[in-house]
Scaffold this motif. Structure first.
Motif, mmCIF file in Angstrom:
data_model
loop_
_atom_site.group_PDB
_atom_site.id
_atom_site.type_symbol
_atom_site.label_atom_id
_atom_site.label_comp_id
_atom_site.label_asym_id
_atom_site.label_seq_id
_atom_site.Cartn_x
_atom_site.Cartn_y
_atom_site.Cartn_z
ATOM 1 N N HIS A 117 0.886 -1.168 0.000
ATOM 2 C CA HIS A 117 0.000 0.000 0.000
ATOM 3 C C HIS A 117 0.918 1.210 0.000
ATOM 4 C CE1 HIS A 117 -3.752 -2.134 0.576
ATOM 5 N NE2 HIS A 117 -3.141 -2.893 1.465
ATOM 6 N N ALA A 118 0.851 1.987 -1.074
ATOM 7 C CA ALA A 118 1.743 3.135 -1.231
ATOM 8 C C ALA A 118 0.942 4.405 -1.437
ATOM 9 C CB ALA A 118 2.672 2.910 -2.421
ATOM 10 N N VAL A 119 1.534 5.504 -1.025
ATOM 11 C CA VAL A 119 0.922 6.815 -1.237
ATOM 12 C C VAL A 119 1.956 7.698 -1.922
ATOM 13 C CG1 VAL A 119 1.522 7.652 1.084
ATOM 14 C CG2 VAL A 119 -0.345 8.736 -0.167
ATOM 15 N N GLU A 120 1.505 8.419 -2.935
ATOM 16 C CA GLU A 120 2.397 9.337 -3.632
ATOM 17 C C GLU A 120 2.695 10.525 -2.730
ATOM 18 O OE1 GLU A 120 1.442 10.347 -7.685
ATOM 19 O OE2 GLU A 120 0.595 8.356 -8.026
ATOM 20 N N VAL A 121 3.967 10.938 -2.739
ATOM 21 C CA VAL A 121 4.433 11.964 -1.812
ATOM 22 C C VAL A 121 4.580 13.321 -2.484
ATOM 23 C CG1 VAL A 121 5.621 10.258 -0.400
ATOM 24 C CG2 VAL A 121 6.872 11.438 -2.210
ATOM 25 N N ALA A 122 4.608 14.351 -1.641
ATOM 26 C CA ALA A 122 4.836 15.714 -2.111
ATOM 27 C C ALA A 122 6.198 16.226 -1.662
ATOM 28 C CB ALA A 122 3.733 16.645 -1.597
ATOM 29 N N ASP A 123 6.554 15.991 -0.399
ATOM 30 C CA ASP A 123 7.745 16.600 0.179
ATOM 31 C C ASP A 123 8.467 15.594 1.064
ATOM 32 O OD1 ASP A 123 9.650 18.258 1.294
ATOM 33 O OD2 ASP A 123 8.224 19.562 2.328
ATOM 34 N N VAL A 124 9.738 15.346 0.783
ATOM 35 C CA VAL A 124 10.543 14.442 1.607
ATOM 36 C C VAL A 124 11.780 15.151 2.155
ATOM 37 C CG1 VAL A 124 9.696 12.306 0.567
ATOM 38 C CG2 VAL A 124 11.688 13.459 -0.417
ATOM 39 N N GLU A 125 11.676 16.446 2.323
ATOM 40 C CA GLU A 125 12.795 17.223 2.855
ATOM 41 C C GLU A 125 13.008 16.909 4.325
ATOM 42 O OE1 GLU A 125 14.909 19.204 1.117
ATOM 43 O OE2 GLU A 125 13.796 18.440 -0.610
ATOM 44 N N LEU A 126 14.254 16.897 4.722
ATOM 45 C CA LEU A 126 14.624 16.655 6.105
ATOM 46 C C LEU A 126 13.961 17.701 7.008
ATOM 47 C CD1 LEU A 126 16.315 14.933 8.027
ATOM 48 C CD2 LEU A 126 18.191 16.534 7.687
ATOM 49 N N GLY A 127 13.273 17.228 8.036
ATOM 50 C CA GLY A 127 12.624 18.097 9.004
ATOM 51 C C GLY A 127 11.211 18.518 8.649
ATOM 52 N N ALA A 128 10.762 18.206 7.454
ATOM 53 C CA ALA A 128 9.410 18.595 7.041
ATOM 54 C C ALA A 128 8.382 17.665 7.688
ATOM 55 C CB ALA A 128 9.279 18.530 5.518
ATOM 56 N N PRO A 129 7.188 18.187 7.992
ATOM 57 C CA PRO A 129 6.111 17.312 8.469
ATOM 58 C C PRO A 129 5.444 16.631 7.274
ATOM 59 C CG PRO A 129 5.321 19.558 8.333
ATOM 60 C CD PRO A 129 6.786 19.588 7.948
ATOM 61 N N LEU A 130 4.487 15.735 7.559
ATOM 62 C CA LEU A 130 3.687 15.178 6.462
ATOM 63 C C LEU A 130 2.986 16.330 5.747
ATOM 64 C CD1 LEU A 130 1.906 12.059 8.047
ATOM 65 C CD2 LEU A 130 3.886 12.069 6.528
ATOM 66 N N SER A 131 2.958 16.281 4.426
ATOM 67 C CA SER A 131 2.255 17.308 3.654
ATOM 68 C C SER A 131 0.756 17.171 3.887
ATOM 69 C CB SER A 131 2.563 17.164 2.162
ATOM 70 O OG SER A 131 2.000 15.957 1.659
#
Length: 159
Positions: A117-131
């Motif tokens: 089960h996968a979800v497409e991501v928006a932001d994987v920057e270090l320290g960022a919260p879930l978009s």
């Protein structure tokens, strides 16, 4: 005898949307049948294989970076689908799920049943919260994973 079911939330909670796998596993606590193994992984293939050793069913929850991204879009993939599809996409990890599945196949360690089960991501920057897109998709993602786990445990656990 009950099936051994393992749920692996792959990702890093310190890297924004890459933390969706661990977040889903946390949300599953108390929502799946007793005996279900809930764990998180950084996605390193040898550790993944070790976690799912002896499992009848493995459910992987993963962040996915697609080429034409639609953040928050959910995907349910078989092992074969995941191997071909994730090979053509960018994993948020050094080695992706496709490499892990290829290694498992070569070593004869693929479980009887594996679903991703996968979800497409928006932001994987270090320290960022879930978009917002991924955070909004999380309840549906958790519902899908919980349903897969109940199916794996058999008819007494179906909705």
């Amino acid at each position: 005898m009950s099936a051994r079911v393992v749920v692996i939330g792959v990702g890093n909670p310190l890297r924004g949307d890459d933390g969706v796998g661990p977040a889903a596993v946390e949300a599953l606590r108390g929502r799946v049948p007793d005996g279900t193994v809930l764990t998180v992984s950084d996605g390193e293939p040898a550790r993944m294989l070790d976690v799912w050793r002896g499992a009848d069913t493995v459910v992987v929850v993963e962040a996915l970076r697609a080429q034409s991204a639609r953040p928050g879009e959910l995907h349910t993939l078989t092992a074969a689908d995941a191997a071909s599809r994730t090979a053509a996409t960018a994993s948020t990890h050094a080695l992706g799920l496709a490499e892990c599945l290829a290694l498992a196949e070569v070593l004869g360690q693929l479980p009887q049943r594996l679903v991703v089960h996968a979800v497409e991501v928006a932001d994987v920057e270090l320290g960022a919260p879930l978009s917002e897109a991924v955070r909004s998709a999380l309840p549906d993602l958790v519902d899908r994973v919980a349903a897969s786990v109940r199916r794996a445990h058999g008819p007494n656990h179906e909705e």
